[in-house]
Design a protein around this motif. Structure first.
Motif, mmCIF file in Angstrom:
data_model
loop_
_atom_site.group_PDB
_atom_site.id
_atom_site.type_symbol
_atom_site.label_atom_id
_atom_site.label_comp_id
_atom_site.label_asym_id
_atom_site.label_seq_id
_atom_site.Cartn_x
_atom_site.Cartn_y
_atom_site.Cartn_z
ATOM 1 N N SER A 113 0.831 -1.203 0.000
ATOM 2 C CA SER A 113 0.000 0.000 0.000
ATOM 3 C C SER A 113 0.866 1.254 0.000
ATOM 4 C CB SER A 113 -0.919 0.014 1.214
ATOM 5 O OG SER A 113 -1.823 -1.054 1.153
ATOM 6 N N ASP A 114 1.922 1.245 0.800
ATOM 7 C CA ASP A 114 2.847 2.382 0.835
ATOM 8 C C ASP A 114 3.528 2.563 -0.521
ATOM 9 O OD1 ASP A 114 2.194 2.808 3.465
ATOM 10 O OD2 ASP A 114 3.976 1.795 4.260
ATOM 11 N N GLU A 115 3.921 1.451 -1.130
ATOM 12 C CA GLU A 115 4.568 1.510 -2.438
ATOM 13 C C GLU A 115 3.613 2.066 -3.490
ATOM 14 O OE1 GLU A 115 7.638 1.072 -5.205
ATOM 15 O OE2 GLU A 115 7.712 0.922 -3.023
ATOM 16 N N LEU A 116 2.346 1.673 -3.400
ATOM 17 C CA LEU A 116 1.349 2.184 -4.341
ATOM 18 C C LEU A 116 1.179 3.690 -4.196
ATOM 19 C CD1 LEU A 116 -0.712 1.509 -6.532
ATOM 20 C CD2 LEU A 116 -2.386 1.129 -4.715
ATOM 21 N N VAL A 117 1.144 4.173 -2.973
ATOM 22 C CA VAL A 117 1.029 5.615 -2.726
ATOM 23 C C VAL A 117 2.229 6.350 -3.318
ATOM 24 C CG1 VAL A 117 1.050 7.383 -0.920
ATOM 25 C CG2 VAL A 117 -0.451 5.404 -0.704
ATOM 26 N N ASN A 118 3.416 5.795 -3.108
ATOM 27 C CA ASN A 118 4.622 6.430 -3.643
ATOM 28 C C ASN A 118 4.611 6.456 -5.170
ATOM 29 O OD1 ASN A 118 5.650 6.884 -1.087
ATOM 30 N ND2 ASN A 118 6.804 4.980 -1.057
ATOM 31 N N LEU A 119 4.168 5.355 -5.775
ATOM 32 C CA LEU A 119 4.113 5.306 -7.232
ATOM 33 C C LEU A 119 3.076 6.271 -7.790
ATOM 34 C CD1 LEU A 119 4.472 1.460 -7.786
ATOM 35 C CD2 LEU A 119 6.084 3.222 -8.524
ATOM 36 N N LYS A 120 1.948 6.404 -7.110
ATOM 37 C CA LYS A 120 0.919 7.351 -7.557
ATOM 38 C C LYS A 120 1.431 8.788 -7.478
ATOM 39 C CE LYS A 120 -3.150 5.671 -8.219
ATOM 40 N NZ LYS A 120 -3.791 5.804 -9.513
ATOM 41 N N ARG A 135 3.554 3.407 -14.632
ATOM 42 C CA ARG A 135 2.203 2.905 -14.852
ATOM 43 C C ARG A 135 2.173 1.371 -14.728
ATOM 44 N NH1 ARG A 135 1.247 4.911 -19.799
ATOM 45 N NH2 ARG A 135 1.557 2.935 -20.847
ATOM 46 N N ARG A 136 3.174 0.721 -15.255
ATOM 47 C CA ARG A 136 3.232 -0.738 -15.173
ATOM 48 C C ARG A 136 3.548 -1.210 -13.760
ATOM 49 N NH1 ARG A 136 5.489 -3.035 -20.894
ATOM 50 N NH2 ARG A 136 3.869 -2.056 -22.131
ATOM 51 N N ASP A 137 4.382 -0.463 -13.038
ATOM 52 C CA ASP A 137 4.659 -0.806 -11.645
ATOM 53 C C ASP A 137 3.400 -0.680 -10.797
ATOM 54 O OD1 ASP A 137 7.302 -1.477 -12.028
ATOM 55 O OD2 ASP A 137 8.088 0.486 -11.407
ATOM 56 N N ILE A 138 2.582 0.312 -11.064
ATOM 57 C CA ILE A 138 1.317 0.474 -10.355
ATOM 58 C C ILE A 138 0.437 -0.750 -10.613
ATOM 59 C CG2 ILE A 138 -0.847 1.785 -10.303
ATOM 60 C CD1 ILE A 138 0.874 4.315 -10.719
ATOM 61 N N ALA A 139 0.386 -1.197 -11.853
ATOM 62 C CA ALA A 139 -0.410 -2.377 -12.190
ATOM 63 C C ALA A 139 0.135 -3.610 -11.485
ATOM 64 C CB ALA A 139 -0.426 -2.587 -13.694
ATOM 65 N N ARG A 140 1.455 -3.736 -11.398
ATOM 66 C CA ARG A 140 2.051 -4.877 -10.698
ATOM 67 C C ARG A 140 1.668 -4.885 -9.227
ATOM 68 N NH1 ARG A 140 6.678 -3.388 -13.859
ATOM 69 N NH2 ARG A 140 6.925 -4.917 -15.519
ATOM 70 N N VAL A 141 1.744 -3.717 -8.599
ATOM 71 C CA VAL A 141 1.421 -3.630 -7.176
ATOM 72 C C VAL A 141 -0.054 -3.962 -6.949
ATOM 73 C CG1 VAL A 141 1.193 -2.031 -5.230
ATOM 74 C CG2 VAL A 141 3.269 -2.034 -6.611
ATOM 75 N N ARG A 142 -0.921 -3.430 -7.777
ATOM 76 C CA ARG A 142 -2.354 -3.714 -7.623
ATOM 77 C C ARG A 142 -2.654 -5.191 -7.839
ATOM 78 N NH1 ARG A 142 -5.298 1.403 -10.581
ATOM 79 N NH2 ARG A 142 -5.021 2.852 -8.854
ATOM 80 N N THR A 143 -1.971 -5.813 -8.782
ATOM 81 C CA THR A 143 -2.164 -7.239 -9.034
ATOM 82 C C THR A 143 -1.724 -8.050 -7.826
ATOM 83 O OG1 THR A 143 -1.849 -6.931 -11.398
ATOM 84 C CG2 THR A 143 -1.538 -9.159 -10.539
ATOM 85 N N LEU A 144 -0.571 -7.718 -7.265
ATOM 86 C CA LEU A 144 -0.093 -8.434 -6.087
ATOM 87 C C LEU A 144 -1.011 -8.218 -4.889
ATOM 88 C CD1 LEU A 144 3.743 -7.893 -6.384
ATOM 89 C CD2 LEU A 144 2.477 -10.018 -6.673
ATOM 90 N N GLN A 145 -1.544 -7.015 -4.733
ATOM 91 C CA GLN A 145 -2.485 -6.767 -3.645
ATOM 92 C C GLN A 145 -3.718 -7.649 -3.803
ATOM 93 O OE1 GLN A 145 -3.054 -2.493 -3.978
ATOM 94 N NE2 GLN A 145 -1.953 -2.164 -2.060
ATOM 95 N N ARG A 146 -4.215 -7.752 -5.013
ATOM 96 C CA ARG A 146 -5.400 -8.568 -5.272
ATOM 97 C C ARG A 146 -5.103 -10.044 -5.015
ATOM 98 N NH1 ARG A 146 -10.621 -9.276 -4.981
ATOM 99 N NH2 ARG A 146 -11.465 -10.425 -6.717
ATOM 100 N N GLN A 147 -3.940 -10.507 -5.428
ATOM 101 C CA GLN A 147 -3.566 -11.896 -5.201
ATOM 102 C C GLN A 147 -3.476 -12.201 -3.715
ATOM 103 O OE1 GLN A 147 0.104 -12.371 -7.352
ATOM 104 N NE2 GLN A 147 -0.943 -12.907 -9.271
ATOM 105 N N LYS A 148 -2.908 -11.279 -2.962
ATOM 106 C CA LYS A 148 -2.777 -11.495 -1.526
ATOM 107 C C LYS A 148 -4.141 -11.509 -0.831
ATOM 108 C CE LYS A 148 1.889 -9.871 -1.042
ATOM 109 N NZ LYS A 148 2.820 -10.379 -0.066
ATOM 110 N N THR A 149 -5.051 -10.664 -1.270
ATOM 111 C CA THR A 149 -6.384 -10.678 -0.654
ATOM 112 C C THR A 149 -7.120 -11.972 -0.992
ATOM 113 O OG1 THR A 149 -7.345 -9.452 -2.498
ATOM 114 C CG2 THR A 149 -6.633 -8.178 -0.593
ATOM 115 N N LEU A 150 -6.946 -12.459 -2.207
ATOM 116 C CA LEU A 150 -7.576 -13.736 -2.577
ATOM 117 C C LEU A 150 -6.964 -14.898 -1.820
ATOM 118 C CD1 LEU A 150 -8.055 -13.315 -6.427
ATOM 119 C CD2 LEU A 150 -9.796 -13.201 -4.650
ATOM 120 N N ASP A 151 -5.659 -14.866 -1.593
ATOM 121 C CA ASP A 151 -4.996 -15.924 -0.848
ATOM 122 C C ASP A 151 -5.469 -15.960 0.597
ATOM 123 O OD1 ASP A 151 -3.628 -16.742 -3.066
ATOM 124 O OD2 ASP A 151 -1.745 -15.713 -2.530
#
Length: 71
Positions: free
Chosen positions: A19-26, A51-67
């Motif tokens: 989440s912190d990384e996403l804020v920094n990237l934004k 832009r691609r790093d933001i997508a990577r972080v969001r994808t990993l966040q989603r994967q972790k919530t699903l896990d």
């Protein structure tokens, strides 16, 4: 290869760190857009990388919530 390294680094982070990384990237994305609008942007490829790093972080966040939901 560079994106593989970045992805493995991101996978090692916790949910709060992601989440912190996403804020920094934004913030960086905003600054890059601002620089582009004022004509001060020198590295235009960085916009795409961020832009691609933001997508990577969001994808990993989603994967972790699903896990955690499965467990």
């Amino acid at each position: 290869m560079k994106s593989d390294q970045r992805l493995s680094d991101l996978r090692a982070l916790s949910a709060d760190q992601l989440s912190d990384e996403l804020v920094n990237l934004k913030k960086e994305q905003f600054n890059l857009r601002f620089q582009g609008a004022t004509g001060q942007l020198e590295n235009v490829a960085r916009v795409r990388e961020v832009r691609r790093d933001i997508a990577r972080v969001r994808t990993l966040q989603r994967q972790k919530t699903l896990d955690t939901a499965k467990a």
